[in-house]
Design a protein around this motif. Structure first.
Motif, PDB file in Angstrom:
ATOM      1  N   TRP A 292      -1.734  21.839 115.731  1.00  0.00           N
ATOM      2  CA  TRP A 292      -0.822  21.870 114.543  1.00  0.00           C
ATOM      3  C   TRP A 292      -0.693  20.148 114.798  1.00  0.00           C
ATOM      4  O   TRP A 292      -0.044  19.885 115.302  1.00  0.00           O
ATOM      5  CB  TRP A 292      -0.186  22.810 113.964  1.00  0.00           C
ATOM      6  CG  TRP A 292       1.508  22.610 113.225  1.00  0.00           C
ATOM      7  CD1 TRP A 292       2.325  21.300 113.303  1.00  0.00           C
ATOM      8  CD2 TRP A 292       0.847  22.993 112.113  1.00  0.00           C
ATOM      9  NE1 TRP A 292       3.288  21.309 111.746  1.00  0.00           N
ATOM     10  CE2 TRP A 292       2.223  22.676 111.293  1.00  0.00           C
ATOM     11  CE3 TRP A 292       0.983  23.666 111.067  1.00  0.00           C
ATOM     12  CZ2 TRP A 292       2.749  22.246 109.637  1.00  0.00           C
ATOM     13  CZ3 TRP A 292       0.725  24.383 109.545  1.00  0.00           C
ATOM     14  CH2 TRP A 292       1.119  23.165 108.775  1.00  0.00           C
ATOM     15  N   CYS A 293      -0.343  20.204 113.328  1.00  0.00           N
ATOM     16  CA  CYS A 293      -1.058  18.308 113.045  1.00  0.00           C
ATOM     17  C   CYS A 293       0.632  18.123 112.651  1.00  0.00           C
ATOM     18  O   CYS A 293       0.782  18.270 111.040  1.00  0.00           O
ATOM     19  CB  CYS A 293      -1.778  17.194 112.775  1.00  0.00           C
ATOM     20  SG  CYS A 293      -1.778  15.960 112.566  1.00  0.00           S
ATOM     21  N   SER A 294       1.810  16.866 113.180  1.00  0.00           N
ATOM     22  CA  SER A 294       3.053  17.457 112.371  1.00  0.00           C
ATOM     23  C   SER A 294       2.391  16.268 111.379  1.00  0.00           C
ATOM     24  O   SER A 294       3.925  16.237 110.696  1.00  0.00           O
ATOM     25  CB  SER A 294       4.126  17.535 113.406  1.00  0.00           C
ATOM     26  OG  SER A 294       3.589  15.741 114.264  1.00  0.00           O
ATOM     27  N   VAL A 295       1.834  15.141 111.437  1.00  0.00           N
ATOM     28  CA  VAL A 295       1.383  14.478 110.801  1.00  0.00           C
ATOM     29  C   VAL A 295       1.170  14.506 109.448  1.00  0.00           C
ATOM     30  O   VAL A 295       1.305  15.031 107.424  1.00  0.00           O
ATOM     31  CB  VAL A 295       0.385  13.446 111.061  1.00  0.00           C
ATOM     32  CG1 VAL A 295       0.015  11.893 110.041  1.00  0.00           C
ATOM     33  CG2 VAL A 295       1.449  12.145 112.601  1.00  0.00           C
ATOM     34  N   CYS A 296      -0.441  15.314 109.572  1.00  0.00           N
ATOM     35  CA  CYS A 296      -1.090  16.198 108.031  1.00  0.00           C
ATOM     36  C   CYS A 296      -0.460  16.836 108.021  1.00  0.00           C
ATOM     37  O   CYS A 296      -0.702  17.957 106.877  1.00  0.00           O
ATOM     38  CB  CYS A 296      -2.305  16.464 108.760  1.00  0.00           C
ATOM     39  SG  CYS A 296      -3.289  14.855 109.780  1.00  0.00           S
ATOM     40  N   ASN A 297       0.378  18.154 108.528  1.00  0.00           N
ATOM     41  CA  ASN A 297       1.137  18.712 108.555  1.00  0.00           C
ATOM     42  C   ASN A 297       0.402  20.385 107.886  1.00  0.00           C
ATOM     43  O   ASN A 297       0.325  21.467 106.791  1.00  0.00           O
ATOM     44  CB  ASN A 297       2.060  19.461 106.754  1.00  0.00           C
ATOM     45  CG  ASN A 297       3.256  20.100 106.741  1.00  0.00           C
ATOM     46  OD1 ASN A 297       4.024  19.737 108.158  1.00  0.00           O
ATOM     47  ND2 ASN A 297       3.560  19.369 106.045  1.00  0.00           N
TER      48      ASN A 297
ATOM     49  N   MET B 224      -3.340  22.834 109.853  1.00  0.00           N
ATOM     50  CA  MET B 224      -3.977  23.045 111.698  1.00  0.00           C
ATOM     51  C   MET B 224      -5.602  22.010 111.197  1.00  0.00           C
ATOM     52  O   MET B 224      -5.577  22.353 110.417  1.00  0.00           O
ATOM     53  CB  MET B 224      -4.184  24.371 111.766  1.00  0.00           C
ATOM     54  CG  MET B 224      -3.435  25.287 111.986  1.00  0.00           C
ATOM     55  SD  MET B 224      -2.962  25.496 113.236  1.00  0.00           S
ATOM     56  CE  MET B 224      -3.782  25.746 114.519  1.00  0.00           C
ATOM     57  N   THR B 225      -5.946  21.329 112.687  1.00  0.00           N
ATOM     58  CA  THR B 225      -6.910  20.454 112.476  1.00  0.00           C
ATOM     59  C   THR B 225      -7.160  20.507 113.475  1.00  0.00           C
ATOM     60  O   THR B 225      -6.798  20.986 114.887  1.00  0.00           O
ATOM     61  CB  THR B 225      -5.648  18.892 112.252  1.00  0.00           C
ATOM     62  OG1 THR B 225      -5.047  18.274 113.637  1.00  0.00           O
ATOM     63  CG2 THR B 225      -5.423  19.130 110.781  1.00  0.00           C
ATOM     64  N   ALA B 226      -8.131  19.557 113.893  1.00  0.00           N
ATOM     65  CA  ALA B 226      -9.149  19.599 115.270  1.00  0.00           C
ATOM     66  C   ALA B 226      -8.739  18.431 115.921  1.00  0.00           C
ATOM     67  O   ALA B 226      -8.206  17.854 115.112  1.00  0.00           O
ATOM     68  CB  ALA B 226     -10.341  19.710 115.042  1.00  0.00           C
TER      69      ALA B 226
ATOM     70  N   ILE C 278      -6.040  13.660 120.183  1.00  0.00           N
ATOM     71  CA  ILE C 278      -6.052  12.576 118.432  1.00  0.00           C
ATOM     72  C   ILE C 278      -6.174  13.631 117.661  1.00  0.00           C
ATOM     73  O   ILE C 278      -7.480  14.267 117.379  1.00  0.00           O
ATOM     74  CB  ILE C 278      -7.028  11.728 119.630  1.00  0.00           C
ATOM     75  CG1 ILE C 278      -6.340  10.985 120.419  1.00  0.00           C
ATOM     76  CG2 ILE C 278      -6.977  10.301 117.853  1.00  0.00           C
ATOM     77  CD1 ILE C 278      -7.147  10.106 121.111  1.00  0.00           C
ATOM     78  N   CYS C 279      -6.062  14.069 116.382  1.00  0.00           N
ATOM     79  CA  CYS C 279      -6.171  14.687 115.038  1.00  0.00           C
ATOM     80  C   CYS C 279      -7.464  13.940 114.726  1.00  0.00           C
ATOM     81  O   CYS C 279      -7.612  12.503 114.711  1.00  0.00           O
ATOM     82  CB  CYS C 279      -4.698  14.399 114.615  1.00  0.00           C
ATOM     83  SG  CYS C 279      -5.196  15.703 112.833  1.00  0.00           S
ATOM     84  N   GLN C 280      -8.640  15.026 114.577  1.00  0.00           N
ATOM     85  CA  GLN C 280      -9.876  13.998 113.930  1.00  0.00           C
ATOM     86  C   GLN C 280      -8.660  13.447 112.779  1.00  0.00           C
ATOM     87  O   GLN C 280      -9.931  12.709 111.864  1.00  0.00           O
ATOM     88  CB  GLN C 280     -10.790  15.690 114.027  1.00  0.00           C
ATOM     89  CG  GLN C 280     -12.365  14.821 113.616  1.00  0.00           C
ATOM     90  CD  GLN C 280     -13.234  16.004 114.322  1.00  0.00           C
ATOM     91  OE1 GLN C 280     -12.693  17.262 113.785  1.00  0.00           O
ATOM     92  NE2 GLN C 280     -14.012  15.682 114.519  1.00  0.00           N
ATOM     93  N   GLU C 281      -8.256  13.886 111.871  1.00  0.00           N
ATOM     94  CA  GLU C 281      -7.870  13.625 110.176  1.00  0.00           C
ATOM     95  C   GLU C 281      -7.377  12.801 110.451  1.00  0.00           C
ATOM     96  O   GLU C 281      -7.472  11.582 109.741  1.00  0.00           O
ATOM     97  CB  GLU C 281      -7.425  14.951 109.332  1.00  0.00           C
ATOM     98  CG  GLU C 281      -8.500  16.056 109.255  1.00  0.00           C
ATOM     99  CD  GLU C 281      -7.977  16.720 108.101  1.00  0.00           C
ATOM    100  OE1 GLU C 281      -7.447  16.623 107.314  1.00  0.00           O
ATOM    101  OE2 GLU C 281      -8.955  17.325 108.644  1.00  0.00           O
ATOM    102  N   CYS C 282      -6.036  12.148 110.710  1.00  0.00           N
ATOM    103  CA  CYS C 282      -4.625  11.421 110.745  1.00  0.00           C
ATOM    104  C   CYS C 282      -5.311  10.619 111.620  1.00  0.00           C
ATOM    105  O   CYS C 282      -4.805   9.427 111.986  1.00  0.00           O
ATOM    106  CB  CYS C 282      -4.049  11.410 111.057  1.00  0.00           C
ATOM    107  SG  CYS C 282      -3.203  12.945 112.822  1.00  0.00           S
ATOM    108  N   HIS C 283      -6.291  10.171 112.865  1.00  0.00           N
ATOM    109  CA  HIS C 283      -6.622  10.151 114.494  1.00  0.00           C
ATOM    110  C   HIS C 283      -5.149   9.843 115.193  1.00  0.00           C
ATOM    111  O   HIS C 283      -5.369   8.688 116.078  1.00  0.00           O
ATOM    112  CB  HIS C 283      -6.824   8.430 113.758  1.00  0.00           C
ATOM    113  CG  HIS C 283      -8.285   9.081 113.446  1.00  0.00           C
ATOM    114  ND1 HIS C 283      -9.666   9.382 113.539  1.00  0.00           N
ATOM    115  CD2 HIS C 283      -8.477   8.195 111.886  1.00  0.00           C
ATOM    116  CE1 HIS C 283      -9.949   9.714 113.168  1.00  0.00           C
ATOM    117  NE2 HIS C 283      -9.676   9.322 112.156  1.00  0.00           N
TER     118      HIS C 283
HETATM  119 ZN    ZN Z   1      -3.762  14.696 111.341  1.00  0.00          ZN
END
Ligand code: ZN
Length: 297
Positions: free
Chosen positions: A56-61, A63-65, A89-94
């Protein structure tokens, strides 16, 4: 792969709702806290050569890889220091675990409505993520000894405000919130920096700080200092450099903070210091070092 994942996190209790999961433990002292062991997890990452997991990415809000870096694999294989703070490291927001946890904690502490807020950064992705949540937030960078606090200077095709955290340009009792993440360890006179934070906060105002704190270290170890007579850096221990956003070279780490950083905040005059420790299997906040201090004037 899914079975692998199930095994991987079997040793950590997963919460039912990732969005509402409380991934922070508020503690009085570090001594009382039992950090989750990550040994099983680390062994499985290496044994199964796992390079990413869902979380769970709290920046992308959502589930991410999340990527486990080569340096994490390398550190596990070679029995070196495993830096969970700067990994997953979130693959979407880094954003890494530490910066994701920072955004997460700002949300949880409901700091979003504060009218006067200042951050000791202004060009980082973390600053922009926080600015979205706290519209009143202003930020600065340290742009050099010759610069004037509170003035704007051209930087990275923008105009950026300069501040020296040891002599802030803000008036006494003027800010409701000060955010400073991974800056203090790079400041020669960190006591003066914390005194400046205290001076510029309003009565009842808060500061949320992160810096690498070793919870098992009773007293802060100074690695290097600036000799006032010569104005030069003197090293007491082997120089350690951290990556920073603003320059190409690493930035010197002056101090390895211990649990006494909390005592210092009280000594300066803060009326309360809450210690928040991020630990979460669903958000991948692991290790002993994702620690935040939330101090109230
Ligand atoms: Zn993210």
């Amino acid at each position: 792969m899914i079975n692998n994942m199930k095994n991987l996190f079997k040793f950590l209790k997963k919460s039912i709702s990732t969005k509402k999961e409380n991934s922070f433990f508020k503690v009085e002292t570090f001594q009382a806290f039992n950090f989750l062991s990550t040994m099983d997890l680390e062994q499985q990452i290496v044994a199964n050569n796992i390079s990413s997991v869902n979380g769970w990415c709290s920046v992308c809000n959502k589930m991410t890889a999340m990527i486990f870096s080569h340096s994490l694999h390398h550190a596990i294989k070679n029995g070196m220091f495993i830096n969970w703070r700067e990994d997953a490291i979130c693959q979407e927001c880094h954003f890494n675990a530490r910066t994701r946890a920072t955004v997460d904690l700002v949300d949880r502490l409901i700091l979003t409505g504060i009218k006067s807020a200042y951050a000791t950064e202004a060009v980082t992705p973390l600053y922009f993520a926080l600015k979205e949540k706290i519209p009143a937030l202003i930020g600065s960078e340290y742009l050099g000894e010759d610069k004037i606090g509170g003035h704007l200077y051209p930087y990275q095709e923008k105009r950026v405000s300069h501040e020296d955290i040891t002599k802030l340009s803000f008036s006494d009792n003027s800010l409701g919130l000060i955010l400073s993440f991974d800056v203090l360890e790079h400041v020669n006179d960190y006591k003066l920096a914390l005194t400046e934070i205290y001076r510029t906060l309003k009565q009842g105002g808060h500061t949320l700080l992160s810096t690498p704190i070793n919870p098992r270290l009773k007293s802060t170890v100074t690695r290097a200092y600036i000799d006032n007579t010569e104005g030069q850096v003197k090293h007491l221990l082997e120089p350690a450099y951290h990556h920073n956003f603003i320059g190409n070279e690493g930035i010197l780490c002056f101090h390895d903070f211990g649990a006494d950083l909390v005592d210092l905040l009280y000594a300066i005059g803060f009326s309360g210091v809450d210690i928040f420790i991020a630990q979460s299997a669903t958000r991948h906040y692991y290790g002993d070092f994702i620690i935040f201090l939330y101090a109230t004037k």
